[in-house]
Design a protein around this motif. Structure first.
Motif, short mmCIF file in Angstrom:
data_model
loop_
_atom_site.label_atom_id
_atom_site.label_comp_id
_atom_site.label_asym_id
_atom_site.label_seq_id
_atom_site.Cartn_x
_atom_site.Cartn_y
_atom_site.Cartn_z
N ALA A 126 43.11 32.33 48.31
CA ALA A 126 41.85 33.07 48.31
C ALA A 126 41.49 33.58 46.93
CB ALA A 126 41.95 34.23 49.30
N ALA A 127 42.49 34.06 46.18
CA ALA A 127 42.22 34.58 44.85
C ALA A 127 41.72 33.49 43.91
CB ALA A 127 43.49 35.23 44.28
N GLY A 151 49.18 34.05 35.66
CA GLY A 151 48.64 34.99 36.64
C GLY A 151 49.61 36.13 36.89
N VAL A 152 49.04 37.31 37.22
CA VAL A 152 49.84 38.49 37.57
C VAL A 152 49.28 39.05 38.88
CG1 VAL A 152 50.53 40.82 36.91
CG2 VAL A 152 50.35 39.04 35.16
N HIS A 153 50.16 39.30 39.84
CA HIS A 153 49.71 39.72 41.17
C HIS A 153 50.65 40.78 41.76
CE1 HIS A 153 47.05 36.17 41.25
NE2 HIS A 153 48.08 35.55 40.69
N LYS A 154 50.14 41.47 42.78
CA LYS A 154 50.96 42.40 43.57
C LYS A 154 50.65 42.17 45.04
CE LYS A 154 49.88 46.83 43.76
NZ LYS A 154 49.77 48.27 43.39
N ILE A 155 51.70 42.03 45.84
CA ILE A 155 51.52 41.86 47.27
C ILE A 155 52.03 43.10 47.99
CG2 ILE A 155 53.72 40.62 47.57
CD1 ILE A 155 52.27 38.91 49.71
N GLU A 197 37.02 44.84 29.17
CA GLU A 197 37.04 45.20 30.58
C GLU A 197 37.76 44.15 31.43
OE1 GLU A 197 36.16 48.07 32.06
OE2 GLU A 197 35.94 48.72 29.97
N ASP A 198 37.65 42.88 31.02
CA ASP A 198 38.32 41.81 31.76
C ASP A 198 39.84 42.01 31.78
OD1 ASP A 198 36.00 40.40 32.46
OD2 ASP A 198 35.95 39.39 30.52
N PHE A 199 40.37 42.55 30.69
CA PHE A 199 41.82 42.77 30.61
C PHE A 199 42.26 43.91 31.52
CE2 PHE A 199 41.09 40.32 26.79
CZ PHE A 199 42.24 39.57 26.66
N LYS A 200 41.35 44.78 31.90
CA LYS A 200 41.68 45.93 32.75
C LYS A 200 41.32 45.68 34.22
CE LYS A 200 40.49 48.96 28.87
NZ LYS A 200 39.55 50.01 28.41
N MET A 201 40.72 44.55 34.51
CA MET A 201 40.22 44.27 35.85
C MET A 201 41.34 44.11 36.87
SD MET A 201 37.30 44.00 37.36
CE MET A 201 36.19 43.64 35.98
N LYS A 202 41.11 44.65 38.07
CA LYS A 202 42.05 44.49 39.18
C LYS A 202 41.24 44.19 40.44
CE LYS A 202 44.14 48.13 40.89
NZ LYS A 202 45.09 49.26 41.06
N ASP A 203 41.46 43.02 41.02
CA ASP A 203 40.75 42.59 42.23
C ASP A 203 41.69 42.69 43.44
OD1 ASP A 203 38.36 41.88 40.87
OD2 ASP A 203 39.33 40.03 40.22
N THR A 204 41.20 43.26 44.51
CA THR A 204 42.00 43.44 45.73
C THR A 204 41.38 42.65 46.87
OG1 THR A 204 42.65 45.66 45.03
CG2 THR A 204 42.94 45.11 47.35
N GLN A 205 42.19 41.85 47.53
CA GLN A 205 41.74 41.08 48.70
C GLN A 205 42.64 41.44 49.89
OE1 GLN A 205 41.95 37.12 46.89
NE2 GLN A 205 39.73 36.98 47.02
N ILE A 206 42.01 41.82 50.98
CA ILE A 206 42.74 42.24 52.19
C ILE A 206 42.85 41.06 53.14
CG2 ILE A 206 42.75 43.82 54.14
CD1 ILE A 206 41.12 45.76 52.43
N HIS A 207 44.06 40.78 53.56
CA HIS A 207 44.34 39.68 54.49
C HIS A 207 44.99 40.23 55.75
CE1 HIS A 207 43.60 36.59 51.32
NE2 HIS A 207 44.05 37.53 50.53
N THR A 227 48.05 42.68 51.70
CA THR A 227 46.99 42.79 50.69
C THR A 227 47.50 42.19 49.40
OG1 THR A 227 46.14 44.84 51.67
CG2 THR A 227 45.56 44.41 49.39
N LEU A 228 46.64 41.43 48.71
CA LEU A 228 47.03 40.85 47.42
C LEU A 228 46.09 41.38 46.34
CD1 LEU A 228 49.01 38.55 46.25
CD2 LEU A 228 46.88 37.29 45.93
N GLN A 229 46.69 41.87 45.27
CA GLN A 229 45.93 42.32 44.10
C GLN A 229 46.16 41.36 42.95
OE1 GLN A 229 47.24 46.40 43.52
NE2 GLN A 229 45.58 47.18 44.80
N THR A 230 45.08 41.06 42.25
CA THR A 230 45.13 40.15 41.11
C THR A 230 44.70 40.93 39.87
OG1 THR A 230 44.60 38.23 42.49
CG2 THR A 230 44.19 38.03 40.12
N TYR A 231 45.53 40.86 38.82
CA TYR A 231 45.27 41.59 37.59
C TYR A 231 44.70 40.66 36.52
CZ TYR A 231 48.19 45.19 39.74
OH TYR A 231 48.70 46.13 40.59
N ALA A 232 43.66 41.13 35.83
CA ALA A 232 43.05 40.39 34.72
C ALA A 232 42.76 38.94 35.12
CB ALA A 232 43.96 40.43 33.48
N GLY A 233 42.21 38.78 36.30
CA GLY A 233 41.99 37.43 36.84
C GLY A 233 41.12 36.55 35.97
#
Length: 463
Positions: free
Chosen positions: A66-67, A188-192, A83-93, A97-103
């Motif tokens: 999904a990411a 890529g850098v992520h958190k689950i 700002e792109d380097f600080k971005m954190k996107d969260t997707q709920i499944h 939940t998966l978070q993507t950093y600096a996507g």
């Protein structure tokens, strides 16, 4: 690490993960515990439905699919902002939940490496199971490989992730300036986050040892001697043993004309790591014999194409312009000055002499643009570009940024594990090891000493 909790997860189907009984969990732990003892904690294990990490890796796949789909639908641009380097996107499944950093930053970087988002997605999220890599490393991290062995997924602690994200911009700037760097390529850098379980951070990296089907030996080099020996696997054993410094004794990295480039790039990359105040990183090294048709004596037309790939500014990661099809590639209609004609390739010597005005790349200390006096106009510009960024003649091979061909052997080379900061804990460890191992070399030394010792090891073990 919540291994027992993750071991309780089954595959994602129907109403989400099911919790097996205590008996099933016990049987599963015994099964994998027995296998690990049998394989001496080394090797690759398919993560099938009975594996303790099957549920976790299914969630990782679903989340990554999904990411990455968001960048498939909206391709990244070639420019990135603070700002792109600080971005954190969260997707709920369902179930996590998966978070993507600096996507956006990583998507742009993947594009600059010649990797399409669809290609990246297919490898990470295919129906085939991941492989668990269990090595002789002291790290407590979990290692997973995509089924095609192209990408590594590695769990990291929060401190290591914060260190990477805090230094991501200068890491990308280093790869922009030195596009043929040996540093591992983070993709890529992520958190689950799974309810009632500890959150887990992980990174995606390009595998240095790809493709590995013909590799005959792998080494993890730190340039020291304490705890740097691994018992080799028996010849008839399928275990993947990663050998160490002392296993490489009386051997050499046989590169001939490519040796000068390697020594120079080692100086450049380790200087960058010294600036980050890190130590305990490793030089990964593997080799395989070259087939007769892979040895450096191709047509001169092929030589010119490879030279264009290596010299053109378009081969720089994050460089503005269309994304290349392969790392270092240039559009077919792109103008380029050809080097003087020659009858054979001879290990790229003539191309380097044409581009750099000499038979070897310039050292980091002379990176001020003094080279290229022998030519003018476009040739002079390309010479300056070649020298300033320490480019080399890339091989016509998958994963060319980590592959160096010698006269007889193909070498896979990369620098990994760059998260260990030389703080108070490591300083105390250094003094303790000085008392325990008097007169012997060990890994925990200051970043300047660590850097110098590893570069010396490469110099002494190459020719």
């Amino acid at each position: 690490m919540e291994t027992e909790m993750y071991g309780s997860l089954k595959g994602l189907s129907g109403g989400g993960p099911r919790q097996p009984s205590a008996t099933v969990k016990t049987r599963r732990r015994k099964r994998w515990g027995g296998l690990r003892q049998k394989w001496k904690m080394l090797g690759l294990f398919p993560i099938d439905p009975e594996h303790e990490f099957h549920g976790l890796t299914c969630m990782m796949k679903d989340g990554l699919a999904a990411a990455i789909q968001s960048t498939v639908d909206t391709p990244p641009t070639n420019t990135t902002s603070d700002e792109d380097f600080k971005m954190k996107d969260t997707q709920i499944h369902k179930g996590f939940t998966l978070q993507t950093y600096a996507g956006h930053v990583f998507a742009s970087f993947r594009s600059a490496l010649g990797m399409s988002e669809r290609e990246y997605q297919l490898s990470l999220c295919s129906a085939s199971s991941y492989l668990q890599f269990i090595s002789n490393s002291k790290s407590k991290a979990d290692f997973f490989l995509t089924n095609d062995k192209r990408f590594f997924l590695k769990t990291q602690n929060k401190r290591e992730i914060r260190f990477l994200l805090d230094n991501l911009k200068i890491y990308m700037e280093h790869l922009r300036k030195y596009p043929h760097s040996l540093l591992v390529k983070f993709l890529g850098v992520h958190k689950i986050k799974i309810p009632h379980q500890k959150e887990k951070y992980f990174i995606v990296m390009q595998s240095v040892f790809y493709p590995d089907d013909r590799i005959i030996a792998r080494y993890d080099i730190k340039g020291c001697e304490v705890s740097r020996w691994t018992d080799p696997s028996p010849e008839d054993h399928q275990v993947i043993a990663v050998l160490k410094d002392l296993n490489f004794r009386d051997q050499y990295i046989e590169l001939d004309q490519q040796r000068a480039w390697l020594l120079c790039q080692m100086e450049i990359d380790t200087h960058f790591l010294r600036q980050l105040n890190v130590l305990d990183y490793s030089l990964l090294l593997a080799h395989q014999p070259l087939h007769q048709d892979e040895r450096p004596r191709g047509s001169f037309g092929s030589l010119i194409i490879r030279a264009k790939r290596s010299v053109t500014p378009g081969s720089s990661p994050l460089h503005p312009g269309p994304a290349p099809a392969v790392p270092g590639a240039v559009p077919e209609d792109a103008p380029a000055n050809s080097p003087p004609s020659s009858s054979s390739e001879t290990d790229g010597y003539h191309v380097r002499k044409w581009a750099a005005g000499r038979g070897r790349p310039r050292s980091r200390a002379s990176d001020s643009g003094e080279g290229g006096r022998g030519g003018g106009g476009g040739d002079s510009t390309e010479m300056d570009e070649y020298l300033a960024h320490n480019r080399r003649l890339l091989p016509n091979f998958k994963n060319p940024l980590h592959v160096i061909d010698g006269p007889e052997q193909r070498y896979f080379v990369g620098i990994i594990d760059i998260f260990t900061v030389y703080g108070l804990r490591k300083r105390l460890e250094h003094w303790w090891k000085r008392l325990r191992y008097p007169g012997r070399s060990f890994s925990t030394v200051s970043p300047p000493a660590y850097r110098a010792r590893l570069c010396d090891w490469v110099k002494e073990h190459s020719r």
